[in-house]
Scaffold this motif. Structure first.
Motif, PDB file in Angstrom:
ATOM      1  N   GLN A  73       0.831  -1.199   0.000  1.00  0.00           N
ATOM      2  CA  GLN A  73       0.000   0.000   0.000  1.00  0.00           C
ATOM      3  C   GLN A  73       0.867   1.251   0.000  1.00  0.00           C
ATOM      4  N   TRP A  93       0.858   5.713  -0.088  1.00  0.00           N
ATOM      5  CA  TRP A  93       0.201   7.023  -0.029  1.00  0.00           C
ATOM      6  C   TRP A  93       1.225   8.041  -0.512  1.00  0.00           C
ATOM      7  N   TYR A 147       2.008  12.184  -1.484  1.00  0.00           N
ATOM      8  CA  TYR A 147       1.532  13.555  -1.294  1.00  0.00           C
ATOM      9  C   TYR A 147       2.620  14.539  -1.705  1.00  0.00           C
ATOM     10  N   GLN A 174      -0.632  13.470  -4.564  1.00  0.00           N
ATOM     11  CA  GLN A 174      -1.772  14.331  -4.273  1.00  0.00           C
ATOM     12  C   GLN A 174      -1.337  15.613  -3.589  1.00  0.00           C
ATOM     13  N   ASP A 230      -7.189  15.500   8.840  1.00  0.00           N
ATOM     14  CA  ASP A 230      -7.768  14.252   8.327  1.00  0.00           C
ATOM     15  C   ASP A 230      -6.761  13.454   7.509  1.00  0.00           C
ATOM     16  N   PHE A 231      -5.471  13.636   7.802  1.00  0.00           N
ATOM     17  CA  PHE A 231      -4.409  12.946   7.072  1.00  0.00           C
ATOM     18  C   PHE A 231      -4.634  11.442   7.139  1.00  0.00           C
ATOM     19  N   GLU A 232      -4.658  10.799   5.983  1.00  0.00           N
ATOM     20  CA  GLU A 232      -5.034   9.379   5.916  1.00  0.00           C
ATOM     21  C   GLU A 232      -4.055   8.473   6.649  1.00  0.00           C
ATOM     22  N   VAL A 233      -2.764   8.748   6.535  1.00  0.00           N
ATOM     23  CA  VAL A 233      -1.765   7.906   7.199  1.00  0.00           C
ATOM     24  C   VAL A 233      -1.930   7.968   8.714  1.00  0.00           C
ATOM     25  N   ARG A 275      -4.536   8.122  10.410  1.00  0.00           N
ATOM     26  CA  ARG A 275      -5.654   7.299  10.895  1.00  0.00           C
ATOM     27  C   ARG A 275      -5.188   5.917  11.340  1.00  0.00           C
ATOM     28  N   ARG A 327      -4.535   5.820  15.238  1.00  0.00           N
ATOM     29  CA  ARG A 327      -5.564   6.075  16.234  1.00  0.00           C
ATOM     30  C   ARG A 327      -5.730   4.811  17.067  1.00  0.00           C
ATOM     31  N   THR A 351      -2.037  17.621  11.840  1.00  0.00           N
ATOM     32  CA  THR A 351      -1.439  16.376  12.305  1.00  0.00           C
ATOM     33  C   THR A 351       0.069  16.472  12.151  1.00  0.00           C
ATOM     34  N   ASP A 383      -7.702  -3.559  13.922  1.00  0.00           N
ATOM     35  CA  ASP A 383      -8.204  -2.890  12.727  1.00  0.00           C
ATOM     36  C   ASP A 383      -8.593  -3.924  11.684  1.00  0.00           C
TER      37      ASP A 383
END
Length: 271
Positions: A26, A28, A30, A45, A72-75, A77, A80, A121, A222
């Motif tokens: 996977q 991500w 940016y 992105q 709301d940074f996806e990484v 999450r 958490r 974040t 998760d």
């Protein structure tokens, strides 16, 4: 113009910094700025992301790279609650607009995530050099085994003891499956539960207790759901009897069961 020429130029360069986060298969990607950036066949992105600068002082704390991103940074999450069981790698590249030569300027891993506010974040990243420079644990003389179960010192093959299961209930960090009740209570305590997250690879959570068909995990999992296919691996009590009776692994036992109870450093010449 080459990357070096663009870097030295006073007007021709138009730098962009690219961030890639990797977990298994996977990815991500940016970049800062007002529009996405295409590099080869990949798209980075455009978001409000920046860092506090790359440093190489040789001190672990000083060389931490902090990447600031939206709330709301996806990484972020992934962190958490408990962090993922596998590391998330970070690759930082520098490139100029109109140039396809993207240089890798920093590599490391995510060490932690902070949320200073709802809108931002902070992802704290540790370089590979800093991670390799950390001191390791030293073995001690103990009656119990100091090895990590299933590691290269223990030498127990985990696949020889795996127990596939399908979850029947799920409540927080408590999971159940009928097949677990076929093993004595405590059989899986100290082991771990593994399940497939697809592109992100395997996720693992330690098992705190085992009673009947019920396992209590060290933290919620998760991606777990009722009917989820999982694999449970038994734990070890670190004693010679368990090592031999449960895993038939006494020759590789790392403890010293016959260790005297008197210390040779208590000041008397006889022990």
């Amino acid at each position: 113009m080459s990357f070096e020429q663009l870097e030295r130029s006073t007007a021709a360069g138009n730098p962009r910094r690219l961030y890639e986060f990797v977990r298994g298969a996977q990815r991500w990607r940016y970049t800062g700025g007002d529009r996405d950036f295409a590099l080869d066949t990949q798209t980075y992105q455009a978001i409000a992301v920046r860092d506090d600068g790359i440093r190489q002082s040789g001190h672990t704390a000083s060389d931490m790279l902090t990447i600031t991103a939206p709330g709301d940074f996806e990484v972020a999450r992934l962190y958490r609650g408990l962090p993922p069981s596998s590391e998330v790698a970070v690759v930082v590249r520098d490139v100029h607009e109109g140039d396809g030569d993207a240089r890798v300027v920093w590599m490391g891993r995510v060490a932690g995530v902070n949320r200073p506010s709802l809108e931002s974040t902070e992802v704290r990243c540790q370089s590979l050099d800093a991670a390799l420079g950390q001191p390791g644990l030293r073995l001690a003389w103990t009656r119990g085994c100091p090895y990590t179960l299933y590691d290269r010192n223990c030498r127990v093959n985990p696949e020889a003891h795996r127990v596939p299961a399908s979850l029947t209930t799920l409540a927080g960090n408590v999971v159940t499956a009928g097949i677990f009740s076929q093993y004595p209570d405590g059989w899986f305590a100290g082991g771990f539960l593994a399940w497939d997250l697809g592109e992100a690879g395997l996720e693992r959570r330690g098992i705190r207790t085992h009673v009947g068909e019920r396992l209590v995990l060290l933290g919620a999992g998760d991606g777990l759901r009722i009917g989820q296919a999982v694999v449970a691996y038994p734990g070890c009590g670190r004693s010679m009897s368990i090592c031999h009776g449960k895993f038939n692994n006494a020759p590789n036992y790392g403890g010293v069961p016959g260790l005297p109870g008197k210390s040779p450093f208590d000041g008397t010449p006889l022990f």
